[in-house]
Design an enzyme around this catalytic site. Structure first.
Site, PDB file in Angstrom:
ATOM      1  N   ALA A   1       0.973  -1.124  -0.112  1.00 12.55           N
ATOM      2  CA  ALA A   1       0.062  -0.087  -0.179  1.00 12.55           C
ATOM      3  C   ALA A   1       0.775   1.224   0.128  1.00 12.55           C
ATOM      4  O   ALA A   1       1.952   1.304   0.674  1.00 12.55           O
ATOM      5  CB  ALA A   1      -0.951  -0.106   1.402  1.00 12.55           C
TER       6      ALA A   1
ATOM      7  N   GLY B   1       0.273  -4.860   1.052  1.00  9.94           N
ATOM      8  CA  GLY B   1      -0.747  -5.047   0.302  1.00  9.94           C
ATOM      9  C   GLY B   1      -0.542  -5.636  -1.205  1.00  9.94           C
ATOM     10  O   GLY B   1      -1.344  -6.134  -1.755  1.00  9.94           O
TER      11      GLY B   1
ATOM     12  N   GLU C   1      -0.754  -9.344  -0.578  1.00 11.69           N
ATOM     13  CA  GLU C   1      -2.363  -9.388  -0.085  1.00 11.69           C
ATOM     14  C   GLU C   1      -3.098  -9.648  -1.454  1.00 11.69           C
ATOM     15  O   GLU C   1      -3.971 -10.306  -1.671  1.00 11.69           O
ATOM     16  CB  GLU C   1      -2.869  -8.292   0.601  1.00 11.69           C
ATOM     17  CG  GLU C   1      -2.095  -8.529   2.063  1.00 11.69           C
ATOM     18  CD  GLU C   1      -2.483  -7.310   3.085  1.00 11.69           C
ATOM     19  OE1 GLU C   1      -2.150  -6.257   2.803  1.00 11.69           O
ATOM     20  OE2 GLU C   1      -2.953  -7.641   4.229  1.00 11.69           O
TER      21      GLU C   1
ATOM     22  N   GLU D   1       4.593  -5.258   7.292  1.00 14.97           N
ATOM     23  CA  GLU D   1       3.710  -4.339   8.077  1.00 14.97           C
ATOM     24  C   GLU D   1       4.299  -4.014   9.465  1.00 14.97           C
ATOM     25  O   GLU D   1       4.228  -2.974   9.763  1.00 14.97           O
ATOM     26  CB  GLU D   1       2.416  -4.701   7.997  1.00 14.97           C
ATOM     27  CG  GLU D   1       1.769  -4.325   6.955  1.00 14.97           C
ATOM     28  CD  GLU D   1       1.591  -5.573   5.657  1.00 14.97           C
ATOM     29  OE1 GLU D   1       2.431  -6.445   5.954  1.00 14.97           O
ATOM     30  OE2 GLU D   1       1.006  -5.495   4.559  1.00 14.97           O
TER      31      GLU D   1
HETATM   32  N1  COA Z   1       4.542   3.138  -0.628  1.00 16.61           N
HETATM   33  C1  COA Z   1       4.963   4.148  -1.124  1.00 16.61           C
HETATM   34  N2  COA Z   1       6.295   4.192  -1.875  1.00 16.61           N
HETATM   35  C2  COA Z   1       6.849   3.109  -2.057  1.00 16.61           C
HETATM   36  C3  COA Z   1       6.570   1.981  -1.444  1.00 16.61           C
HETATM   37  C4  COA Z   1       5.159   1.761  -0.899  1.00 16.61           C
HETATM   38  N3  COA Z   1       4.811   0.668  -0.297  1.00 16.61           N
HETATM   39  N4  COA Z   1       7.468   0.923  -1.769  1.00 16.61           N
HETATM   40  C5  COA Z   1       8.171   1.612  -2.568  1.00 16.61           C
HETATM   41  N5  COA Z   1       8.091   3.173  -2.711  1.00 16.61           N
HETATM   42  C6  COA Z   1       8.511   4.152  -3.545  1.00 16.61           C
HETATM   43  C7  COA Z   1       9.999   4.460  -2.634  1.00 16.61           C
HETATM   44  O1  COA Z   1       9.526   5.297  -1.587  1.00 16.61           O
HETATM   45  C8  COA Z   1      10.841   5.153  -3.663  1.00 16.61           C
HETATM   46  O2  COA Z   1      10.343   6.352  -4.122  1.00 16.61           O
HETATM   47  P1  COA Z   1      11.226   7.701  -4.482  1.00 16.61           P
HETATM   48  O3  COA Z   1      12.189   7.147  -5.422  1.00 16.61           O
HETATM   49  O4  COA Z   1      10.346   8.723  -4.639  1.00 16.61           O
HETATM   50  O5  COA Z   1      11.833   7.905  -3.088  1.00 16.61           O
HETATM   51  C9  COA Z   1      10.484   4.213  -4.937  1.00 16.61           C
HETATM   52  O6  COA Z   1       9.035   3.520  -4.494  1.00 16.61           O
HETATM   53  C10 COA Z   1      11.493   3.148  -5.090  1.00 16.61           C
HETATM   54  O7  COA Z   1      11.582   2.363  -3.956  1.00 16.61           O
HETATM   55  P2  COA Z   1      12.963   2.327  -3.483  1.00 16.61           P
HETATM   56  O8  COA Z   1      12.865   1.873  -1.783  1.00 16.61           O
HETATM   57  O9  COA Z   1      14.218   3.344  -3.647  1.00 16.61           O
HETATM   58  O10 COA Z   1      13.880   0.842  -4.044  1.00 16.61           O
HETATM   59  P3  COA Z   1      14.582  -0.155  -3.437  1.00 16.61           P
HETATM   60  O11 COA Z   1      14.889  -1.099  -4.658  1.00 16.61           O
HETATM   61  O12 COA Z   1      15.825   0.481  -2.486  1.00 16.61           O
HETATM   62  O13 COA Z   1      13.883  -1.197  -2.320  1.00 16.61           O
HETATM   63  C11 COA Z   1      11.692  -2.216  -1.386  1.00 16.61           C
HETATM   64  C12 COA Z   1      12.762  -1.776  -2.798  1.00 16.61           C
HETATM   65  C13 COA Z   1      10.671  -2.883  -2.227  1.00 16.61           C
HETATM   66  C14 COA Z   1      12.541  -3.012  -0.590  1.00 16.61           C
HETATM   67  C15 COA Z   1      11.568  -0.857  -0.761  1.00 16.61           C
HETATM   68  O14 COA Z   1      10.816  -0.055  -1.560  1.00 16.61           O
HETATM   69  C16 COA Z   1      10.453  -1.176   0.420  1.00 16.61           C
HETATM   70  O15 COA Z   1      10.853  -1.729   1.432  1.00 16.61           O
HETATM   71  N6  COA Z   1       9.113  -0.688   0.007  1.00 16.61           N
HETATM   72  C17 COA Z   1       8.029  -0.651   1.259  1.00 16.61           C
HETATM   73  C18 COA Z   1       7.480  -2.034   1.217  1.00 16.61           C
HETATM   74  C19 COA Z   1       6.456  -2.247   2.353  1.00 16.61           C
HETATM   75  O16 COA Z   1       6.950  -2.173   3.692  1.00 16.61           O
HETATM   76  N7  COA Z   1       5.250  -2.630   1.960  1.00 16.61           N
HETATM   77  C20 COA Z   1       4.258  -2.585   2.802  1.00 16.61           C
HETATM   78  C21 COA Z   1       3.577  -1.312   2.886  1.00 16.61           C
HETATM   79  S1  COA Z   1       2.264  -1.527   4.006  1.00 16.61           S
END
Ligand code: COA
Length: 260
Positions: A66, A112, A115, A135
């Site tokens: 999400a 999400g 999910e 989460e």
């Molecule tokens: N919500 C909002 N933005 C998100 C996102 C999310 N769930 N997942 C990734 N993004 C965004 C990042 O903020 C980043 O944006 P920016 O370039 O404007 O800063 C962009 O997507 C790329 O992600 P980034 O984190 O730079 O890529 P990465 O390869 O270093 O890491 C992940 C990849 C998936 C490990 C990391 O993005 C992450 O941990 N995301 C969140 C996962 C999460 O907790 N999801 C559950 C949400 S309830």
């Protein structure tokens, strides 16, 4: 109908829906959820479409969760509403769709995103897929059915471990857990899904829709679990841990949870 956050493609009896926010790793915001609901309800009514494939744009992610930036300031009430609305509009809706939906998991499927893949009728993953429910690392719990569907698919113990550690599993591990049905290269992912879809489309759509209802009916005793998830998800929004967890993500630092 045109969409801002999704792409659609239709070939013979198969429709492919692609979530298209690659710069945000296809994170699900309000608009995406609404557009996915609209496209799935439209496709379900289209009698020419016998199978839907759902995937993410780009090579990195199916859906990375999400959209954290959208809910980090939410209150307890807004948090509960977010989960309840999302479950009804998209996750339960897909699970109960009479047209089969295959998730083509082409990279990160987190929160999400996993999910969403679990709400689909089954999953095929590419070798680079990484799946998890992170989460609790943000001070919240899965709110789109994850606490219910993950144990159904992988068993209670594995689900507990995945949820508590907030870790990610590989495509191969997902295969051994029964979370995904097949693992293939990223290049082959859509064509393998299409081959399976083609086999499905040789069969009776009416019988398949009844089979979906019958299989889902066997899991209906979990209905209170979904309600409990919504309540607990909302409650997280009133905690200091949630404020710290989401702020740390958005500020790109490690969370230091106060434990309250
Ligand atoms: N919500 C909002 N933005 C998100 C996102 C999310 N769930 N997942 C990734 N993004 C965004 C990042 O903020 C980043 O944006 P920016 O370039 O404007 O800063 C962009 O997507 C790329 O992600 P980034 O984190 O730079 O890529 P990465 O390869 O270093 O890491 C992940 C990849 C998936 C490990 C990391 O993005 C992450 O941990 N995301 C969140 C996962 C999460 O907790 N999801 C559950 C949400 S309830």
């Amino acid at each position: 109908m045109s969409y801002n956050t999704i792409l659609t493609n239709q070939e013979n009896a198969i429709a492919t829906v692609t979530i298209n926010r690659p710069t945000k790793l296809n994170a699900l915001n309000k608009e995406t959820i609404k557009e996915l609901h609209d496209v799935f309800s439209k496709l379900e009514k289209d009698k020419e479409i016998q199978v839907i494939i759902l995937t993410g744009s780009g090579e990195k992610a199916f859906v990375a969760g999400a959209d954290i930036s959208e809910f980090s300031q939410f209150s307890v009430k807004e948090g509960g509403k977010l989960a309840a609305k999302g479950q009804k509009l998209l996750f339960d809706f897909i699970e109960n769709l009479s047209t089969p939906v295959i998730a083509a998991v082409n990279g990160f499927a987190l929160g999400g995103g996993l999910e969403l893949a679990m709400a689909c009728h089954f999953r095929v993953a590419s070798t680079n897929a990484k799946m998890g429910l992170p989460e609790v690392s943000l001070g919240v719990i899965p709110g789109y059915g994850g606490t219910q569907r993950l144990p159904q698919l992988v068993g209670k113990g594995r689900a507990m471990e995945m949820i508590m550690t907030a870790g990610m599993i590989s495509a191969e591990q997902g295969l051994s857990y029964g979370l995904v049905n097949h693992v293939v290269s990223q290049e082959e992912l859509i064509s393998v899904c299409e081959k399976i879809a083609k086999k499905i489309s040789n069969n009776s759509p009416v019988a398949i829709s009844y089979a979906i209802k019958a299989v889902n009916a066997g899991f209906m005793n979990t209905v209170n679990g979904y309600e409990q998830e919504i309540k607990a998800f909302g409650a997280c929004f009133g905690t200091d841990d949630f404020t710290e967890g989401t702020s740390a993500f958005l500020e790109k630092r490690k969370a230091d949870f106060p434990g309250s």
